[in-house]
Write a protein that holds these residues in place. Structure first.
Motif, PDB file in Angstrom:
ATOM      1  N   ASP A 180       0.797  -1.227   0.000  1.00 55.61           N
ATOM      2  CA  ASP A 180       0.000   0.000   0.000  1.00 55.61           C
ATOM      3  C   ASP A 180       0.831   1.279   0.000  1.00 55.61           C
ATOM      4  O   ASP A 180       0.582   2.199   0.763  1.00 55.61           O
ATOM      5  CB  ASP A 180      -0.971   0.002   1.191  1.00 55.61           C
ATOM      6  CG  ASP A 180      -2.164   0.923   0.952  1.00 55.61           C
ATOM      7  OD1 ASP A 180      -2.310   1.413  -0.183  1.00 55.61           O
ATOM      8  OD2 ASP A 180      -2.935   1.165   1.897  1.00 55.61           O
ATOM      9  N   SER A 182       3.389   3.807  -3.030  1.00 61.99           N
ATOM     10  CA  SER A 182       3.658   3.989  -4.445  1.00 61.99           C
ATOM     11  C   SER A 182       5.030   4.610  -4.667  1.00 61.99           C
ATOM     12  O   SER A 182       5.346   5.668  -4.114  1.00 61.99           O
ATOM     13  CB  SER A 182       2.586   4.903  -5.061  1.00 61.99           C
ATOM     14  OG  SER A 182       2.962   5.330  -6.354  1.00 61.99           O
ATOM     15  N   THR A 231      -2.835  -9.061   4.795  1.00 62.42           N
ATOM     16  CA  THR A 231      -3.456  -8.789   3.506  1.00 62.42           C
ATOM     17  C   THR A 231      -4.507  -9.855   3.236  1.00 62.42           C
ATOM     18  O   THR A 231      -4.461 -10.938   3.811  1.00 62.42           O
ATOM     19  CB  THR A 231      -2.389  -8.769   2.385  1.00 62.42           C
ATOM     20  OG1 THR A 231      -2.958  -8.242   1.199  1.00 62.42           O
ATOM     21  CG2 THR A 231      -1.843 -10.163   2.103  1.00 62.42           C
ATOM     22  N   THR A 238      -0.209  -4.850  -3.759  1.00 54.16           N
ATOM     23  CA  THR A 238      -1.254  -4.069  -3.083  1.00 54.16           C
ATOM     24  C   THR A 238      -0.837  -2.598  -3.097  1.00 54.16           C
ATOM     25  O   THR A 238      -0.694  -1.961  -2.064  1.00 54.16           O
ATOM     26  CB  THR A 238      -1.488  -4.569  -1.647  1.00 54.16           C
ATOM     27  OG1 THR A 238      -0.248  -4.553  -0.928  1.00 54.16           O
ATOM     28  CG2 THR A 238      -2.035  -5.976  -1.645  1.00 54.16           C
ATOM     29  N   SER A 239      -0.643  -2.080  -4.291  1.00 57.31           N
ATOM     30  CA  SER A 239      -0.232  -0.689  -4.483  1.00 57.31           C
ATOM     31  C   SER A 239      -1.447   0.221  -4.597  1.00 57.31           C
ATOM     32  O   SER A 239      -2.545  -0.232  -4.931  1.00 57.31           O
ATOM     33  CB  SER A 239       0.602  -0.570  -5.760  1.00 57.31           C
ATOM     34  OG  SER A 239      -0.208  -0.912  -6.888  1.00 57.31           O
ATOM     35  N   PRO A 240      -1.278   1.525  -4.349  1.00 59.33           N
ATOM     36  CA  PRO A 240      -2.385   2.459  -4.559  1.00 59.33           C
ATOM     37  C   PRO A 240      -2.875   2.453  -6.010  1.00 59.33           C
ATOM     38  O   PRO A 240      -4.063   2.653  -6.264  1.00 59.33           O
ATOM     39  CB  PRO A 240      -1.780   3.815  -4.185  1.00 59.33           C
ATOM     40  CG  PRO A 240      -0.676   3.485  -3.226  1.00 59.33           C
ATOM     41  CD  PRO A 240      -0.113   2.186  -3.724  1.00 59.33           C
ATOM     42  N   THR A 242      -3.331   0.025  -7.900  1.00 60.49           N
ATOM     43  CA  THR A 242      -4.247  -1.085  -8.176  1.00 60.49           C
ATOM     44  C   THR A 242      -5.301  -1.250  -7.082  1.00 60.49           C
ATOM     45  O   THR A 242      -5.927  -2.313  -6.982  1.00 60.49           O
ATOM     46  CB  THR A 242      -3.451  -2.406  -8.327  1.00 60.49           C
ATOM     47  OG1 THR A 242      -2.693  -2.647  -7.120  1.00 60.49           O
ATOM     48  CG2 THR A 242      -2.514  -2.350  -9.515  1.00 60.49           C
ATOM     49  N   TYR A 243      -5.516  -0.210  -6.295  1.00 57.80           N
ATOM     50  CA  TYR A 243      -6.465  -0.308  -5.177  1.00 57.80           C
ATOM     51  C   TYR A 243      -7.850  -0.736  -5.647  1.00 57.80           C
ATOM     52  O   TYR A 243      -8.549  -1.481  -4.949  1.00 57.80           O
ATOM     53  CB  TYR A 243      -6.546   1.028  -4.438  1.00 57.80           C
ATOM     54  CG  TYR A 243      -7.493   0.987  -3.258  1.00 57.80           C
ATOM     55  CD1 TYR A 243      -7.092   0.434  -2.045  1.00 57.80           C
ATOM     56  CD2 TYR A 243      -8.794   1.483  -3.361  1.00 57.80           C
ATOM     57  CE1 TYR A 243      -7.952   0.385  -0.956  1.00 57.80           C
ATOM     58  CE2 TYR A 243      -9.662   1.430  -2.289  1.00 57.80           C
ATOM     59  CZ  TYR A 243      -9.241   0.887  -1.087  1.00 57.80           C
ATOM     60  OH  TYR A 243     -10.098   0.827  -0.019  1.00 57.80           O
ATOM     61  N   HIS A 244      -8.238  -0.284  -6.836  1.00 58.87           N
ATOM     62  CA  HIS A 244      -9.561  -0.643  -7.356  1.00 58.87           C
ATOM     63  C   HIS A 244      -9.706  -2.145  -7.575  1.00 58.87           C
ATOM     64  O   HIS A 244     -10.826  -2.661  -7.668  1.00 58.87           O
ATOM     65  CB  HIS A 244      -9.819   0.097  -8.680  1.00 58.87           C
ATOM     66  CG  HIS A 244      -8.837  -0.246  -9.768  1.00 58.87           C
ATOM     67  ND1 HIS A 244      -7.547   0.244  -9.779  1.00 58.87           N
ATOM     68  CD2 HIS A 244      -8.949  -1.046 -10.865  1.00 58.87           C
ATOM     69  CE1 HIS A 244      -6.909  -0.218 -10.850  1.00 58.87           C
ATOM     70  NE2 HIS A 244      -7.731  -1.005 -11.513  1.00 58.87           N
ATOM     71  N   TRP A 246      -8.109  -4.487  -5.460  1.00 62.31           N
ATOM     72  CA  TRP A 246      -7.993  -5.264  -4.226  1.00 62.31           C
ATOM     73  C   TRP A 246      -8.649  -4.630  -2.999  1.00 62.31           C
ATOM     74  O   TRP A 246      -8.876  -5.329  -2.000  1.00 62.31           O
ATOM     75  CB  TRP A 246      -6.522  -5.547  -3.903  1.00 62.31           C
ATOM     76  CG  TRP A 246      -5.645  -4.318  -3.760  1.00 62.31           C
ATOM     77  CD1 TRP A 246      -4.893  -3.741  -4.732  1.00 62.31           C
ATOM     78  CD2 TRP A 246      -5.426  -3.543  -2.573  1.00 62.31           C
ATOM     79  NE1 TRP A 246      -4.218  -2.642  -4.244  1.00 62.31           N
ATOM     80  CE2 TRP A 246      -4.525  -2.503  -2.915  1.00 62.31           C
ATOM     81  CE3 TRP A 246      -5.888  -3.630  -1.261  1.00 62.31           C
ATOM     82  CZ2 TRP A 246      -4.094  -1.554  -1.996  1.00 62.31           C
ATOM     83  CZ3 TRP A 246      -5.459  -2.673  -0.343  1.00 62.31           C
ATOM     84  CH2 TRP A 246      -4.572  -1.655  -0.711  1.00 62.31           C
ATOM     85  N   GLY A 247      -8.960  -3.356  -3.050  1.00 58.31           N
ATOM     86  CA  GLY A 247      -9.514  -2.700  -1.872  1.00 58.31           C
ATOM     87  C   GLY A 247     -10.780  -3.364  -1.351  1.00 58.31           C
ATOM     88  O   GLY A 247     -10.949  -3.548  -0.142  1.00 58.31           O
TER      89      GLY A 247
END
Length: 339
Positions: A180, A182, A231, A238-240, A242-244, A246-247
């Protein structure tokens, strides 16, 4: 290599990733006490734990090597900006290439070979079917930049920190499996700016002490520390960015599936001073283990229950555990006789 690489497994979509009994046994469990306390927890990066340990060599190559290299390629194909180097970091990138190649060739000679004849280097990676000859220091003789070339052949993420004005600056790196954060956002930040969001530690002066220690590091004396989070699913990226993707998975944990869905995510963070550039190489080697697999070690399950049960609220929030923390505690309670 004590645990030979398995066939490629996935860290997305169908999540076929799994740990063998040997991989579970060598997992770097991060909790030395029953109660979690934020600390620098640095130690010399020297071998410990004996043959087959995750701490046996400078770099740890394990059964997930091919899977992680395949995942890295997917990430970089989709988002090339996840690997970057500012112009003044070119020498540091060659430093990194030399350090990693030398370590791999020395410690895993069955799979990697480095031949040096003056400035002409030949590198062989049998696991990925790579065989290249290049001129050290001349990026035009490599198929990719030195950072991307070697970074795509080693497990873990890499940051190169330039040291100036008594501080460290994140001026180069390859970050494809972050917890989480970048690289594109943090690039160019100072050590304190980069760690700004971390709660509690600033009031205790932890980062000031860590920075003083790191800027005094000498060549040939690498150090390490363990960092951790939780996680959902065996997801590396789990980067910002690609949050859409995995969030929403944080809402999928239930009391019935917590053992299977929730993973302890541990980073073995290694810091090493580079000889030519004086940069610090920061290796972030990530390991994943489901709570279900972790619980096959009764001592780990008992200790993790006590650690999670006493975790301070600011850390629960910072690590993004709020939605399922209580379910993790309840799941682990069954393995704690004192509960």
């Amino acid at each position: 290599m004590r645990v030979a690489p398995k066939e490629v497994e996935t860290f997305r979509d169908d999540f076929t990733y799994s740990n063998s009994p040997e991989a579970i046994k060598r997992f770097p469990f991060p909790f030395p006490e029953d109660e979690y306390r934020y600390s620098v927890n640095m130690e010399p990066h020297t071998p410990k734990g004996g043959e087959g340990s995750a701490y046996e060599h400078f770099l740890d190559i394990d059964e997930h090597y091919l899977s992680e290299m395949a995942e890295r390629k997917l990430v970089l194909d989709e988002m090339p900006h996840r690997c970057l180097a500012m112009e003044h970091m070119e020498l540091a990138c060659w430093d990194m290439l030399e350090r990693l190649m030398s370590s791999l060739a020395q410690d895993y000679s069955d799979y990697f070979k480095l031949t040096i004849e003056g400035d002409q280097w030949t590198w062989e990676n049998k696991l990925l079917n790579i065989h290249d000859t290049f001129t050290f220091g001349d990026s035009s003789t490599l198929p990719q930049s030195p950072l991307e070339y070697i970074g795509c052949q080693v497990q873990g993420d890499f940051a190169l920190l330039d040291q100036r004005d008594g501080d460290l600056f994140l001026d180069a790196g390859m970050i494809t499996c972050p917890a989480d954060w970048s690289l594109a956002f943090d690039a160019g930040m100072s050590f304190k700016e980069w760690h700004g969001p971390v709660p509690m530690a600033h009031n205790e002066g932890i980062f000031e002490r860590a920075l003083k220690y790191l800027t005094a590091m000498q060549v040939g004396s690498p150090i390490r520390r363990l960092n951790w989070t939780l996680t959902v699913n065996a997801r590396m990226d789990t980067s910002p960015e690609t949050y859409h993707e995995w969030g929403h998975e944080r809402t999928s944990v239930t009391p019935e599936n917590a053992g299977e869905k929730v993973y302890l995510r541990v980073e073995m963070q290694v810091m090493d001073r580079m000889p030519r550039s004086n940069a610090l190489m920061f290796i972030i080697r990530t390991y994943l283990i489901s709570l279900e697999d972790l619980a096959t070690n009764p001592e780990w399950a008992r200790r993790m229950h006590r650690t999670m049960k006493t975790l301070p609220a600011p850390l629960i929030e910072y690590k993004g555990l709020s939605r399922y923390h209580s379910m993790v505690v309840d799941y682990l309670a069954q393995f704690d006789p004192a509960n």
